[in-house]
Design an enzyme around this catalytic site. Structure first.
Site, PDB file in Angstrom:
ATOM      1  CG  ASP A 141      44.125 -15.838 -28.692  1.00 20.48           C
ATOM      2  OD1 ASP A 141      45.304 -15.409 -28.563  1.00 20.48           O
ATOM      3  OD2 ASP A 141      43.152 -15.311 -28.093  1.00 20.48           O
ATOM      4  CE  LYS A 144      33.122 -11.225 -26.886  1.00 12.52           C
ATOM      5  NZ  LYS A 144      31.753 -11.242 -27.386  1.00 12.52           N
ATOM      6  CG  ASP A 169      43.383 -16.482 -24.710  1.00  6.96           C
ATOM      7  OD1 ASP A 169      43.762 -15.389 -25.165  1.00  6.96           O
ATOM      8  OD2 ASP A 169      43.356 -16.749 -23.488  1.00  6.96           O
ATOM      9  CG  ASN A 170      40.668 -14.338 -24.864  1.00  7.02           C
ATOM     10  OD1 ASN A 170      41.161 -14.466 -25.978  1.00  7.02           O
ATOM     11  ND2 ASN A 170      41.272 -13.623 -23.906  1.00  7.02           N
ATOM     12  CD  GLU A 199      45.001 -11.063 -22.831  1.00  9.95           C
ATOM     13  OE1 GLU A 199      44.741 -12.108 -22.203  1.00  9.95           O
ATOM     14  OE2 GLU A 199      44.468 -10.778 -23.904  1.00  9.95           O
TER      15      GLU A 199
HETATM   16  C1  LIG Z   1      40.479  -6.575 -26.472  1.00  9.04           C
HETATM   17  C2  LIG Z   1      39.878  -7.041 -25.189  1.00  9.04           C
HETATM   18  N1  LIG Z   1      39.333  -6.112 -24.393  1.00  9.04           N
HETATM   19  C3  LIG Z   1      38.802  -6.454 -23.197  1.00  9.04           C
HETATM   20  C4  LIG Z   1      38.781  -7.764 -22.794  1.00  9.04           C
HETATM   21  C5  LIG Z   1      39.325  -8.750 -23.601  1.00  9.04           C
HETATM   22  C6  LIG Z   1      39.879  -8.399 -24.824  1.00  9.04           C
HETATM   23  C7  LIG Z   1      40.489  -9.462 -25.669  1.00  9.04           C
HETATM   24  C8  LIG Z   1      41.473 -10.287 -25.097  1.00  9.04           C
HETATM   25  C9  LIG Z   1      42.052 -11.304 -25.854  1.00  9.04           C
HETATM   26  O1  LIG Z   1      43.014 -12.130 -25.352  1.00  9.04           O
HETATM   27  C10 LIG Z   1      41.651 -11.511 -27.198  1.00  9.04           C
HETATM   28  N2  LIG Z   1      42.232 -12.534 -27.916  1.00  9.04           N
HETATM   29  C11 LIG Z   1      41.870 -12.683 -29.186  1.00  9.04           C
HETATM   30  N3  LIG Z   1      40.939 -11.902 -29.807  1.00  9.04           N
HETATM   31  C12 LIG Z   1      40.300 -10.907 -29.148  1.00  9.04           C
HETATM   32  O2  LIG Z   1      39.447 -10.216 -29.745  1.00  9.04           O
HETATM   33  C13 LIG Z   1      40.663 -10.667 -27.761  1.00  9.04           C
HETATM   34  C14 LIG Z   1      40.083  -9.643 -26.995  1.00  9.04           C
HETATM   35 MG   LIG Z   2      43.261 -13.941 -26.509  1.00  5.42          MG
END
Ligand SMILES: Cc1ncccc1-c1cc(O)c2nc[nH]c(=O)c2c1
Ligand SMILES: [Mg+2]
Length: 215
Positions: A141, A144, A169-170, A199
């Protein structure tokens, strides 16, 4: 100077949660995320899915890539036995400092080995410096763009064994398409996608990829 968002969340936890009570810390972070300021914690909705995976796997050796404020580290550690070895890696020093205080407030500092470094440097050291043989479970996590680099590092450093569970995640938001493609098509994993919600959002879709190493 003014507090960062992460420091504001920590202050809210310290003023609204109960010291030594991990569930109250998670609830406070989530309340802040839903009601006050969005932050990139795994959150309550995806967190419940990770909880299930952790309970099913019951890892003795666990690694998290991307500590951030410590929310998922607390989420994971609260489900592990005292005997488990759980390392979490964070590159950003400021986030790592907030995480250390959040983990301490939750009373889980003895169950979490917090490492502040680049995952690319840490992964090759896990066997020698952290006395790891192989990992039972990994939660990815962090960023990406390095998911594929790091799972390949785990492979080449012989840290995965038949049955190791890797959760990421993501997969949808912001998205890790190269990672999803890799774990689903390289032939080394049995991989499943678990759709969920982004989230602290009622509308945006996201999800976790669960990939079991075939050994
Ligand atoms: C920050 C953000 N903005 C828009 C859309 C998604 C995200 C986002 C969401 C996450 O859960 C993340 N987890 C780990 N590392 C990340 O960089 C990260 C970034
Ligand atoms: Mg994340």
């Amino acid at each position: 100077s003014a507090m960062s968002k992460e420091q504001r969340v920590l202050q809210y936890v310290q003023q609204n949660a109960s010291r030594g009570d991990p569930d109250s810390v998670l609830a406070a972070v989530d309340k802040f995320g839903w009601e006050t300021e969005w932050a990139m914690n795994l959150g309550d909705v995806k967190g419940a899915i990770l909880d299930r995976f952790v309970k099913e796997t019951a890892p003795q050796t666990m690694l998290e890539l991307g500590t951030y404020m410590g929310y998922s580290a607390i989420r994971i550690a609260r489900l592990l036995p005292e005997t488990a070895k759980f390392m979490t890696v964070e590159f950003d020093q400021e986030n790592a400092a907030v995480a250390r205080e959040m983990i301490e407030f939750a009373g889980l500092q003895n169950r979490i080995i917090q490492i502040t470094s680049d995952t690319a440097d840490v992964i090759p050291q896990l066997k020698t410096k952290y006395d790891v043989e192989t990992l039972d479970m990994v939660f990815i996590d962090h960023w990406k763009d390095v998911y594929v680099r790091d799972i390949k590092l785990l492979e080449t450093n012989k840290l995965l064994r038949k049955g190791t569970v890797v959760v990421a995640d993501n997969i949808i938001k912001p998205g890790a398409p190269e990672y999803a493609e890799y774990v689903r098509t390289c032939g080394k994993y049995d991989s499943t996608f678990h759709e969920s919600r982004f989230e602290y959002s009622n509308d945006d879709i996201d999800g976790l990829e669960k990939s079991v190493f075939r050994g």
